[in-house]
Design a protein around this motif. Structure first.
Motif, PDB file in Angstrom:
ATOM      1  N   PHE A 179       0.844  -1.197   0.000  1.00 55.79           N
ATOM      2  CA  PHE A 179       0.000   0.000   0.000  1.00 55.79           C
ATOM      3  C   PHE A 179       0.883   1.251   0.000  1.00 55.79           C
ATOM      4  O   PHE A 179       0.651   2.196  -0.749  1.00 55.79           O
ATOM      5  N   ILE A 226       0.925   4.241  -2.876  1.00 58.59           N
ATOM      6  CA  ILE A 226       0.668   5.661  -2.650  1.00 58.59           C
ATOM      7  C   ILE A 226       1.902   6.479  -3.015  1.00 58.59           C
ATOM      8  O   ILE A 226       1.816   7.524  -3.646  1.00 58.59           O
ATOM      9  N   THR A 248       2.036   7.247  -6.481  1.00 57.17           N
ATOM     10  CA  THR A 248       0.747   7.768  -6.946  1.00 57.17           C
ATOM     11  C   THR A 248      -0.155   6.598  -7.334  1.00 57.17           C
ATOM     12  O   THR A 248       0.144   5.851  -8.270  1.00 57.17           O
ATOM     13  N   ILE A 249      -1.252   6.483  -6.624  1.00 61.38           N
ATOM     14  CA  ILE A 249      -2.204   5.407  -6.898  1.00 61.38           C
ATOM     15  C   ILE A 249      -2.644   5.462  -8.352  1.00 61.38           C
ATOM     16  O   ILE A 249      -2.944   6.525  -8.884  1.00 61.38           O
ATOM     17  N   PHE A 264       7.067   3.564   6.220  1.00 69.03           N
ATOM     18  CA  PHE A 264       5.910   4.411   6.480  1.00 69.03           C
ATOM     19  C   PHE A 264       6.338   5.875   6.634  1.00 69.03           C
ATOM     20  O   PHE A 264       5.662   6.786   6.172  1.00 69.03           O
ATOM     21  N   LEU A 307       6.842   7.438   3.410  1.00 70.21           N
ATOM     22  CA  LEU A 307       5.530   7.742   2.834  1.00 70.21           C
ATOM     23  C   LEU A 307       4.960   9.034   3.410  1.00 70.21           C
ATOM     24  O   LEU A 307       4.502   9.917   2.676  1.00 70.21           O
ATOM     25  N   LEU A 308       5.029   9.162   4.745  1.00 66.39           N
ATOM     26  CA  LEU A 308       4.476  10.350   5.395  1.00 66.39           C
ATOM     27  C   LEU A 308       5.170  11.612   4.915  1.00 66.39           C
ATOM     28  O   LEU A 308       4.527  12.601   4.581  1.00 66.39           O
ATOM     29  N   LEU A 344       4.139  12.490   1.487  1.00 70.50           N
ATOM     30  CA  LEU A 344       2.776  13.023   1.411  1.00 70.50           C
ATOM     31  C   LEU A 344       2.716  14.473   1.878  1.00 70.50           C
ATOM     32  O   LEU A 344       1.908  15.260   1.398  1.00 70.50           O
ATOM     33  N   LEU A 345       3.594  14.821   2.832  1.00 64.94           N
ATOM     34  CA  LEU A 345       3.627  16.197   3.300  1.00 64.94           C
ATOM     35  C   LEU A 345       4.061  17.124   2.173  1.00 64.94           C
ATOM     36  O   LEU A 345       3.565  18.238   2.026  1.00 64.94           O
ATOM     37  N   VAL A 346       5.010  16.643   1.368  1.00 62.14           N
ATOM     38  CA  VAL A 346       5.543  17.489   0.304  1.00 62.14           C
ATOM     39  C   VAL A 346       4.683  17.398  -0.943  1.00 62.14           C
ATOM     40  O   VAL A 346       4.368  18.393  -1.583  1.00 62.14           O
ATOM     41  N   ARG A 347       4.317  16.184  -1.296  1.00 63.81           N
ATOM     42  CA  ARG A 347       3.518  15.984  -2.508  1.00 63.81           C
ATOM     43  C   ARG A 347       2.314  15.109  -2.181  1.00 63.81           C
ATOM     44  O   ARG A 347       2.376  13.889  -2.326  1.00 63.81           O
ATOM     45  N   PRO A 348       1.218  15.717  -1.759  1.00 62.67           N
ATOM     46  CA  PRO A 348       0.052  14.927  -1.329  1.00 62.67           C
ATOM     47  C   PRO A 348      -0.478  14.022  -2.442  1.00 62.67           C
ATOM     48  O   PRO A 348      -1.173  13.055  -2.168  1.00 62.67           O
ATOM     49  N   GLN A 349      -0.168  14.325  -3.667  1.00 63.87           N
ATOM     50  CA  GLN A 349      -0.734  13.537  -4.763  1.00 63.87           C
ATOM     51  C   GLN A 349       0.157  12.352  -5.133  1.00 63.87           C
ATOM     52  O   GLN A 349      -0.170  11.600  -6.039  1.00 63.87           O
ATOM     53  N   GLY A 350       1.284  12.184  -4.437  1.00 62.40           N
ATOM     54  CA  GLY A 350       2.178  11.075  -4.766  1.00 62.40           C
ATOM     55  C   GLY A 350       3.353  11.570  -5.586  1.00 62.40           C
ATOM     56  O   GLY A 350       3.329  12.673  -6.133  1.00 62.40           O
TER      57      GLY A 350
END
Lengths: 255, 290, 295, 411
Positions: free
Chosen positions: B226, B230, B233-234, B268, B271-272, B275-281
């Motif tokens: 998973f 993410i 990018t899904i 993880f 990943l976090l 996501l903070l920098v590029r929420p879209q992946g």
């Protein structure tokens, strides 16, 4: 140039390689009754989203009520008095019709969690006032008899009215309506148009995007035509609809 | 702690990352087209691994394990689509997500009910590693790399070189198209679920070859997969593969700093931060198309 | 028999607290929280350690709720930037990370060995009474309080907005309200309730270790909430009761049906939970009691 | 016809209810003593739980066949812990409150024992367990908790004893990150450094990974001559396979607990990889007559050899020892009174007895006795912990061959 107007200058928007808006420019009075038409894919919806702040344009500026609002969020634009409805009504389906309107009221201290518990008296008084206003608008929109019905059970036309009522709770200067007549039966179209006219007479401005040219032409004083991401024509409805370039665009768009 | 040590760590990360990448690619395919993160992916992989075990009883080797495992997983994946996910297509994606978690539990429960919790092992010969300079490469590593690369190549070929693949990408790009074009969309979905199941099957059997076969193996694979999905990018197949590799590398290369117990958390953390920098992946851009 | 039922009731009430918190988040606001067990764990460890360090029980319970709230705040902010499916997965990972931290920081948490000898509620309060009874009373009071607060909240203007967010977030934005502020508040609030539940759990079981905080519990709570009907306060209670009857009932089923191989009971329990999730989503997403479109 | 069947069915139902209603008070008049068997029938301990439960019932039958303890029959009420502390707490509550048991025996994992202890202790009910965690001894403030399994630390001592016997100089440790894994390796480290030795490297790893190569790499880099493991079967399988495949330190030896270094490991890896592995396990009191009797009864009841479940012998001893203590405490059958007699029937100075009937006869003859259990000689220490023997086995040609028995000695 009056300060009380909505002005769009040089707005561009590209998705991938496709240019959707190519330097749109127009302005309309904030207290007027204006319409916007254009063939499918002309970029109306995108322009609408950029004006209301739900999307960002690549270039260009939006001015409203004497301010440059280009960098402001959708929420901030609402606070300046720019309201909107959606093409497909987005009512709060599980809330009652009255709750839909009450939820829209601005500046509720009960929306602060602490106040909701610590100042029950103030919140109750506010609620009573908000409820009164909501009921007044419901009566105006002829929705009073469904006030306690969950909004999800309304007919398509009633939802359009509900959305209008919700925006009216914001006491906006100007409302952008996205296809208010789409999927509405002729009788209700007449009713909705009548309400819009009356609100316009009270000084609220409208910019209405619509596909139903006849109904729109009968309602508005001024019309803009968008085609291929640009402003194609503007003027009085009759003149605009008679314009050969506009006819051409609509024929081409249909083909 | 010389460079040889780090090179070996990186190599471990790549092997691990490839297995994760296969599962991530399966998840991303489903997400790109059916629009929900499929939590049953790991357990389909587990069933694939157990199916591989069944052929070893009749004397099958690595190829037979892979083949049978992949076929079973692909069939199972299609079956789940037909009996469960098809009926959920008109509900919000969250409904499918929760149902897929239920399905994952159910599959695991059925497995443990019939085979118990004990580990099983593929009876394959254990061979010594071949040194390549500072790197010690095990023959199974080469198998993992070869199979993973082949599977990934096959999926990309399907997506880009075949008519159905092009249609899959089109549906991924525009979900309304799926609704509009009826039967064609059904065919796309069938191929997609078969493909996703097969990828999960490859991932499961390779994991079984590398480690042991147990009913929990797939669920444990799910979180890193998973995360990789993410990260990349899904809905983006290239992103899923690179995301898997990135997670594998980050986990192993971080061990000299954070130690071994925290290394699972590192995936993880990566990943976090991302996501903070590029929420879209990492590889934003539209889904399967580009 | 009463004492046993009381013991079951305490666990059921603790689960009810968790379900109520999740219901506030998902049922009323539409936030997907797959990390319930993480905040439950934070609450358990916080209160356990606080009371072991000599502080009174109320301080432990308060700190537990605060710590869980604090831990959920940053991820709550993150949720605003992420697609809902991304956030669901991030929360799964977050709960696992919390477990990993608890496992690794053994100087504080006892690591994998856990913390034994946490004072029971009655011991922490200096009472001679039966700890089960005292925990039952406190937990029941907490459940009643949370239900009353939730009801007041849902009926308030705040509650109206969060229900509106669940129905359509963009429309809320079009009304000039930031959904983010409301979502983060609800997320933090729901997790504070989970933290409180964790604290009560710690003082009831009196021994906590990372093994007790696995993601299965999160899904138990999801099943309970969905069974009762998301967005219904009474549903949270009903769903939890149904869940507990099932989980504990399997103990008695074995007495009646010795034919069922005992070793397989855990498989059957997991399978039934899985099946329930699938069937509910497929056929009754509004829950056992819910009616469509009118939660 | 149909109606007749229904009437008959109803009548038989009513009579059976009446029969139950009659037998309950009759049994009570016959004096029974309720014992709670709280075992991990499902969950991670599921492999052992059923056997442990059977062993308790076998011992109870043995006691009842000998006319009961102090004229009282033993009734066993069984419950499942699901190997989960929360489920175990509810099960324990049910046993104590609903079934009114006066002793609880057979909790397996440490988490379960630690969670159940406060409940049984508060009710004044003794608890007998097979858990390894040291905290159990320190939390047992009222001397109501008894441990029939070697503590993790004793395992570590045994590892150290064996490493010294084998002349290893440079040990390293690898531990699965849980209480037992850490307990074993830390116990080893303690005992080894107490001998003046030192570890060359140690690693604690998270379970459930696809590969342990990075962990292994760190251990191998320190060039140890033996690796002491606190591990379980799946991770041990992967670690050993990766070690063998890497080809590094081919002469390295491994000391592994018996629950990981067993037939399944050999089956998974083959004789070549497992050659020379040293397996250490706590062993039952294999040469004692008590073990022979238990083994025979266990095999008859379960169809499995007693050796397949080392915990079953422990729970058997719990019940027998408790029965003897009841006899010794007679006529006072209050749980605390019986509890106080447990050490008295395990008295090293007493006459060795190997079964309930034998012990009962000796007690009736006024002798002091020392029950030599099936699981170990027991020898309960001041914490209520037993002192079992350990076996040292070496895997040779795919077979686990026992070399010797290691006794840590009774304090």
């Amino acid at each position: 140039m009056s300060t009380a107007e909505l002005a769009v200058t040089g707005v561009q928007k590209r998705f991938g390689g496709v240019t959707v808006l190519d330097g749109v420019e127009f302005s309309c009075p904030a207290d007027g009754l204006s319409g916007m038409i254009g063939p499918n894919g002309a970029g109306k919806s995108t322009l609408f989203a950029i004006i209301t702040g739900f999307q960002a344009g690549d270039e260009g500026r939006i001015r409203f009520a004497g301010r440059d609002v280009t960098g402001l969020s959708a929420v901030e634009r609402v606070h300046l008095g720019l309201g909107r409805t959606f093409q497909v009504p987005r009512e709060f389906g599980s809330l009652s019709v009255r709750e839909n309107l009450m939820a829209a009221a601005p500046g509720q201290s009960g929306e602060n969690l602490l106040a909701a518990f610590l100042h029950p008296g103030r919140v109750r008084a506010e609620e009573a006032a908000i409820r009164e206003r909501a009921d007044a608008w419901l009566a105006f929109l002829n929705l009073a008899q469904v006030a306690d019905t969950p909004a999800g059970r309304l007919s398509g036309g009633q939802r359009k009215l509900l959305e209008l009522g919700r925006v009216l709770m914001l006491e906006p200067k100007m409302i952008l309506l996205d296809e208010p007549f789409a999927g509405v039966n002729p009788v209700l179209i007449g009713e909705i148009a009548g309400r819009i006219r009356e609100l316009s007479a009270r000084g609220i401005g409208f910019l209405i995007v619509e596909h139903n040219l006849a109904a729109l032409a009968a309602l508005v004083n001024h019309m803009f035509v968008i085609d291929r991401g640009r402003l194609l024509a503007e003027g009085a409805p009759a003149a605009v609809l008679a314009d050969p370039a506009v006819r051409e665009a609509y024929m081409g768009g249909a083909a | 702690m010389g460079s040889a040590y780090l090179i070996n760590l990186a190599f471990n990360g790549v092997i691990l990352g490839l297995i994760v990448a296969l599962a991530a690619l399966s998840i991303t395919l489903v997400f790109g087209i059916a629009r929900f993160p499929n939590a049953a992916t790991g357990d389909v992989a587990t069933v694939g691994a157990f199916a591989g075990l069944a052929v070893t009883a009749t004397g099958g080797g690595t190829a037979a394990i892979l083949g049978f495992g992949v076929l079973t997983a692909a069939g199972l994946s299609l079956l789940f689509y037909l009996i469960l996910f098809r009926g959920l297509a008109d509900k919000p994606p969250v409904a499918s997500l929760i149902a897929s978690i239920g399905l994952a539990f159910f599959v695991r429960a059925v497995l443990t009910f019939f085979v118990g919790h004990n580990q099983q092992v593929y009876p394959l010969p254990i061979v010594r590693a071949v040194p390549f300079g500072p790197l010690r490469v095990q023959p199974t590593d080469l198998q993992v790399i070869a199979v993973a690369v082949l599977a990934l190549a096959a999926v990309f070929a399907l997506l880009h070189l075949t008519a159905i693949g092009r249609r899959m990408r089109a549906v991924a790009d525009n979900p309304d198209l799926a609704r509009a074009s009826g039967i064609a969309a059904t065919r796309v979905l069938v191929v997609m679920w078969l493909c996703a199941g097969a990828l999960a099957g490859v991932s499961g059997t390779l994991l079984g070859i590398k480690t042991v076969v147990s009913p929990e193996m797939g669920w444990d694979l799910l979180m890193p997969a998973f995360a990789a999905t993410i990260l990349g990018t899904i809905g983006n197949p290239v992103g899923a593969v690179l995301g898997g590799l990135l997670i594998g590398l980050a986990q192993e290369l971080s061990t000299p700093i954070v130690g071994f117990t925290y290394k699972i958390g590192v995936g993880f953390l990566v990943l976090l931060l991302m996501l903070l920098v590029r929420p879209q992946g990492l590889f934003a851009g539209n889904a399967l198309v580009r | 028999m009463e004492a046993y039922l009381l013991a079951v009731a305490v666990i059921a009430l603790i689960y009810t607290l968790l379900t109520l918190g999740l219901n506030l988040q998902y049922g009323f606001t539409g936030l997907i929280n797959f990390g319930v067990v993480g905040f439950f764990a934070i609450g358990a460890y916080t209160s356990g350690l606080t009371v072991l360090a000599g502080w009174p029980l109320p301080v432990g319970l308060l700190l537990a709720a605060l710590a869980a709230a604090l831990a959920s705040w940053p991820v709550g902010l993150l949720s605003l930037r992420l697609r809902i499916e991304y956030f669901a997965i991030v929360m799964l990972g977050y709960a696992e990370t919390i477990r990993l931290v608890v496992t690794s920081e053994s100087w504080l948490t006892g690591g994998v060995r856990g913390i034994a000898g946490i004072p029971s509620t009655s011991a922490a309060l200096g009472l001679q009474a039966d700890p089960t009874l005292v925990t039952f009373a406190i937990t029941l009071a907490a459940v009643v309080a949370v239900i009353l607060v939730t009801r007041h909240l849902i009926a308030s203007p705040f509650g109206r907005v969060i229900r509106a967010i669940r129905d359509d977030e963009d429309a809320v934005r079009a009304l000039g309200k930031h959904p983010g502020r409301f979502k983060v508040t609800v997320f933090v609030l729901g997790n504070a309730v989970a933290g409180l539940a964790g604290a009560l759990y710690a003082h009831y079981i009196t021994y906590i270790s990372p093994d007790q905080f696995v993601s299965l519990l999160t899904f138990y709570i999801w099943v309970a909430m969905i069974m009762g009907g998301a967005g219904r306060i009474g549903g949270a209670v009903v769903g939890t009761v149904v869940l507990m009857v099932f989980v504990e009932g399997s103990r008695f089923v074995r007495d009646v049906m010795p034919g069922v191989a005992e070793v397989e009971m855990s498989s059957i329990r997991l399978g039934v939970i899985g099946l329930a999730l699938m069937l509910l989503m497929r056929f009754r997403p509004q829950g056992i009691l819910g009616t469509k479109g009118n939660p | 016809m149909y109606r007749a069947i229904r009437t008959a069915a109803l009548a038989s139902l009513l009579t059976s209810v009446a029969a139950v209603a009659v037998t309950v008070p009759a049994a009570a008049a016959d004096k029974t003593f309720s014992v709670g068997a709280l075992n991990p029938v499902s969950g991670a301990g599921g492999t052992y739980g059923t056997g442990m439960q059977k062993a308790i019932i076998l011992a109870a039958e043995e006691i009842n066949a000998a006319g009961g303890a102090c004229g009282t029959r033993i009734a066993v009420v069984a419950e499942d812990t699901q190997t989960s502390p929360e489920a175990a707490v509810l099960a324990a509550k049910k046993l104590v409150e609903v079934n009114k048991v006066q002793v609880v025996m057979g909790t397996w994992s440490s988490g379960v024992t630690l969670a159940v202890m406060p409940i049984t202790t508060a009710a004044g009910v003794p608890l007998m367990n097979t858990s390894g965690a040291p905290a159990i001894s320190t939390e047992d403030k009222e001397d109501l908790v008894w441990r029939f399994q070697a503590t993790n630390g004793r395992f570590g001592q045994a590892f150290s004893e064996i490493a010294a016997l084998r002349g290893f100089q440079r040990p390293a440790t690898m531990a699965y990150n849980n209480a037992s894994g850490l307990g074993n390796t830390e116990g080893f480290e303690q005992a080894w450094t107490a001998r003046g030795g030192r570890l060359v490297s140690k690693v604690v790893y998270e379970p459930k990974q696809a590969s342990y190569r990075s962990e292994l790499q760190q251990i191998l880099a320190a060039n140890p001559d033996v690796v002491v493991m606190g591990s379980y079967l799946p991770d041990t399988t992967i670690i050993l396979r990766e070690w063998f495949q890497s080809g590094e330190n081919p002469d390295l030896k491994w000391i592994i607990p018996g629950w990981a270094a067993n037939e399944k490991l050999v089956e998974a890896l083959g004789p070549e990889v497992t050659a020379g592995i040293i397996a250490v396990d706590s062993i039952s009191n294999e040469n004692a007559p008590s073990y022979a009797r238990f083994g025979e009864a266990y095999a008859r009841a379960t169809g499995e050899p007693a050796g397949a479940n080392v915990y079953a012998a422990m729970t058997y001893d719990m019940m027998i020892l408790w029965g003897l203590a009841m006899q010794a405490s007679c006529p006072d059958l209050a749980p605390r009174a019986i509890n106080a007699r447990l050490r008295a029937v395990d008295d090293p100075t007493g006459e060795a007895v190997y079964g309930f009937a034998e012990g009962k006869a000796a007690l009736e003859a006024g002798k002091t006795i020392n029950y030599e259990g099936a699981s170990s000689q027991l020898a309960l220490d001041e914490y209520g912990d037993v002192t079992p023997d350990f076996s040292l086995s070496v895997i040779t040609d795919g077979k686990i061959v026992r070399e010797r028995v290691v006794s840590l000695g009774v304090k």
